[in-house]
Motif scaffolding. Structure first.
Motif, PDB file in Angstrom:
ATOM      1  N   TRP A  65       3.473  10.536   6.725  1.00 56.45           N
ATOM      2  CA  TRP A  65       3.956  11.896   6.462  1.00 56.45           C
ATOM      3  C   TRP A  65       4.396  12.572   7.760  1.00 56.45           C
ATOM      4  O   TRP A  65       5.425  13.235   7.822  1.00 56.45           O
ATOM      5  N   GLU A  66       3.610  12.370   8.801  1.00 53.55           N
ATOM      6  CA  GLU A  66       3.919  13.002  10.089  1.00 53.55           C
ATOM      7  C   GLU A  66       5.057  12.300  10.826  1.00 53.55           C
ATOM      8  O   GLU A  66       5.899  12.946  11.456  1.00 53.55           O
ATOM      9  N   LYS A  67       5.103  10.966  10.750  1.00 52.05           N
ATOM     10  CA  LYS A  67       6.024  10.199  11.589  1.00 52.05           C
ATOM     11  C   LYS A  67       7.210   9.593  10.845  1.00 52.05           C
ATOM     12  O   LYS A  67       8.223   9.272  11.467  1.00 52.05           O
ATOM     13  N   GLY A  68       7.083   9.408   9.518  1.00 48.66           N
ATOM     14  CA  GLY A  68       8.090   8.667   8.779  1.00 48.66           C
ATOM     15  C   GLY A  68       7.773   7.180   8.812  1.00 48.66           C
ATOM     16  O   GLY A  68       6.866   6.736   9.527  1.00 48.66           O
ATOM     17  N   TYR A  69       8.529   6.406   8.052  1.00 52.52           N
ATOM     18  CA  TYR A  69       8.237   4.967   7.951  1.00 52.52           C
ATOM     19  C   TYR A  69       8.528   4.222   9.251  1.00 52.52           C
ATOM     20  O   TYR A  69       7.678   3.499   9.777  1.00 52.52           O
ATOM     21  N   GLU A  70       9.717   4.393   9.787  1.00 52.74           N
ATOM     22  CA  GLU A  70      10.124   3.609  10.951  1.00 52.74           C
ATOM     23  C   GLU A  70       9.292   3.937  12.180  1.00 52.74           C
ATOM     24  O   GLU A  70       8.912   3.043  12.943  1.00 52.74           O
ATOM     25  N   ALA A  71       9.004   5.214  12.407  1.00 52.38           N
ATOM     26  CA  ALA A  71       8.322   5.621  13.636  1.00 52.38           C
ATOM     27  C   ALA A  71       6.819   5.340  13.612  1.00 52.38           C
ATOM     28  O   ALA A  71       6.180   5.304  14.664  1.00 52.38           O
ATOM     29  N   ALA A  72       6.259   5.133  12.439  1.00 52.22           N
ATOM     30  CA  ALA A  72       4.826   4.842  12.338  1.00 52.22           C
ATOM     31  C   ALA A  72       4.579   3.376  12.674  1.00 52.22           C
ATOM     32  O   ALA A  72       5.055   2.477  11.981  1.00 52.22           O
ATOM     33  N   SER A  73       3.854   3.124  13.742  1.00 50.19           N
ATOM     34  CA  SER A  73       3.569   1.739  14.139  1.00 50.19           C
ATOM     35  C   SER A  73       2.297   1.252  13.455  1.00 50.19           C
ATOM     36  O   SER A  73       1.483   2.050  12.969  1.00 50.19           O
ATOM     37  N   LEU A  74       2.108  -0.048  13.442  1.00 54.14           N
ATOM     38  CA  LEU A  74       0.883  -0.613  12.888  1.00 54.14           C
ATOM     39  C   LEU A  74      -0.331  -0.139  13.683  1.00 54.14           C
ATOM     40  O   LEU A  74      -1.411   0.072  13.122  1.00 54.14           O
ATOM     41  N   SER A  75      -0.147   0.057  14.979  1.00 56.54           N
ATOM     42  CA  SER A  75      -1.249   0.559  15.803  1.00 56.54           C
ATOM     43  C   SER A  75      -1.611   1.985  15.409  1.00 56.54           C
ATOM     44  O   SER A  75      -2.795   2.346  15.346  1.00 56.54           O
ATOM     45  N   ASP A  76      -0.594   2.809  15.144  1.00 51.49           N
ATOM     46  CA  ASP A  76      -0.842   4.172  14.670  1.00 51.49           C
ATOM     47  C   ASP A  76      -1.653   4.140  13.377  1.00 51.49           C
ATOM     48  O   ASP A  76      -2.604   4.902  13.197  1.00 51.49           O
ATOM     49  N   LEU A  77      -1.244   3.259  12.488  1.00 55.58           N
ATOM     50  CA  LEU A  77      -1.864   3.190  11.164  1.00 55.58           C
ATOM     51  C   LEU A  77      -3.303   2.696  11.239  1.00 55.58           C
ATOM     52  O   LEU A  77      -4.208   3.315  10.670  1.00 55.58           O
ATOM     53  N   THR A  78      -3.512   1.587  11.931  1.00 48.61           N
ATOM     54  CA  THR A  78      -4.873   1.033  11.981  1.00 48.61           C
ATOM     55  C   THR A  78      -5.835   1.963  12.711  1.00 48.61           C
ATOM     56  O   THR A  78      -7.007   2.079  12.323  1.00 48.61           O
ATOM     57  N   ALA A  79      -5.348   2.646  13.755  1.00 51.68           N
ATOM     58  CA  ALA A  79      -6.212   3.571  14.483  1.00 51.68           C
ATOM     59  C   ALA A  79      -6.650   4.719  13.589  1.00 51.68           C
ATOM     60  O   ALA A  79      -7.821   5.111  13.582  1.00 51.68           O
ATOM     61  N   ARG A  80      -5.696   5.264  12.837  1.00 46.12           N
ATOM     62  CA  ARG A  80      -6.010   6.403  11.959  1.00 46.12           C
ATOM     63  C   ARG A  80      -6.850   5.960  10.761  1.00 46.12           C
ATOM     64  O   ARG A  80      -7.727   6.689  10.307  1.00 46.12           O
ATOM     65  N   MET A  81      -6.586   4.766  10.257  1.00 48.54           N
ATOM     66  CA  MET A  81      -7.298   4.262   9.079  1.00 48.54           C
ATOM     67  C   MET A  81      -8.684   3.718   9.428  1.00 48.54           C
ATOM     68  O   MET A  81      -9.522   3.532   8.542  1.00 48.54           O
ATOM     69  N   GLY A  82      -8.911   3.430  10.719  1.00 48.15           N
ATOM     70  CA  GLY A  82     -10.197   2.907  11.154  1.00 48.15           C
ATOM     71  C   GLY A  82     -10.436   1.464  10.759  1.00 48.15           C
ATOM     72  O   GLY A  82     -11.575   1.052  10.535  1.00 48.15           O
ATOM     73  N   ILE A  83      -9.348   0.682  10.692  1.00 47.76           N
ATOM     74  CA  ILE A  83      -9.468  -0.724  10.313  1.00 47.76           C
ATOM     75  C   ILE A  83      -8.628  -1.587  11.252  1.00 47.76           C
ATOM     76  O   ILE A  83      -7.818  -1.066  12.033  1.00 47.76           O
ATOM     77  N   GLN A  84      -8.804  -2.897  11.174  1.00 55.06           N
ATOM     78  CA  GLN A  84      -8.019  -3.834  11.955  1.00 55.06           C
ATOM     79  C   GLN A  84      -6.829  -4.334  11.124  1.00 55.06           C
ATOM     80  O   GLN A  84      -6.824  -4.230   9.892  1.00 55.06           O
ATOM     81  N   LYS A  85      -5.846  -4.904  11.797  1.00 53.18           N
ATOM     82  CA  LYS A  85      -4.640  -5.359  11.105  1.00 53.18           C
ATOM     83  C   LYS A  85      -4.930  -6.359   9.983  1.00 53.18           C
ATOM     84  O   LYS A  85      -4.347  -6.252   8.903  1.00 53.18           O
TER      85      LYS A  85
END
Length: 203
Positions: free
Chosen positions: A21-41
């Motif tokens: 929501w904040e970054k959009g699909y392209e700008a959201a990296s997997l690192s951004d996602l896993t850090a916020r979600m609290g999980i590993q890839k």
């Protein structure tokens, strides 16, 4: 025996929703996602599939929350006209997200829908569902006598969705308040039916 997940999938999905929501699909990296979600890839891939599949799940989650939020706001007051004004003024963003992020679904409509048929359908379906909620609210106003029974509730509901989308996008640029209020007044003028005219008598 399937391995039990060691994290709350719904909570993690909600966090992913906020990243997209904040970054959009392209700008959201997997690192951004896993850090916020609290999980590993590996856990992300096992639970949600790839990044695009996670984005789709996040969007579906948002659409459900957003529709619920819109419905609740429109049902908060007895007056239908007041309810629409409050909705247009304040928006209906779930989870208290700042309105400068705009609507996740509208953002997706701009970023992905022109290039991906699946997201074209998902964003269009959400617009149609909002139109159904608006129409239901307008019909309540007709029943109560607040809105003239001669109005075309379906056409007005669809037009109000267009106005709602436009105003939501406009909020992202911190518009002049007077201009914004005039836009709302113009949109809500649709709730006032034009005066009926009697047919002219034949000579």
């Amino acid at each position: 025996m399937a391995r039990i997940r060691e994290f709350d999938e719904q909570k993690a999905l909600t966090e992913a929703m906020h990243v997209f929501w904040e970054k959009g699909y392209e700008a959201a990296s997997l690192s951004d996602l896993t850090a916020r979600m609290g999980i590993q890839k590996p856990s992300l891939y096992a639970a949600y599939g790839d990044k695009l599949s996670l984005f789709e799940a996040a969007l579906r989650n948002y659409n459900q929350l957003h529709a619920k939020s819109v419905r609740l706001k429109l049902n908060k007051t007895t007056s239908v006209k007041t309810a629409f004004r409050l909705l247009f003024l304040d928006g209906a963003f779930p989870d208290g997200t700042h309105e400068r992020n705009g609507c996740f679904c509208i953002n997706t409509m701009v970023e992905l829908a022109p290039h991906d048929a699946k997201f074209e359908i998902l964003t269009r379906e959400h617009q149609q569902y909002l139109a159904a909620i608006f129409e239901e609210t307008l019909e309540r106003g007709v029943t109560s006598g607040e809105i003239d029974g001669s109005v075309n509730c379906r056409a007005i509901a669809q037009s109000l969705v267009v106005a709602f989308i436009g105003l939501t996008v406009l909020k992202k640029s911190n518009p002049n308040r007077e201009w914004f209020d005039h836009c709302i007044d113009a949109a809500l003028s649709l709730l006032t039916a034009p005066p009926r005219t009697e047919p002219e008598a034949a000579d």
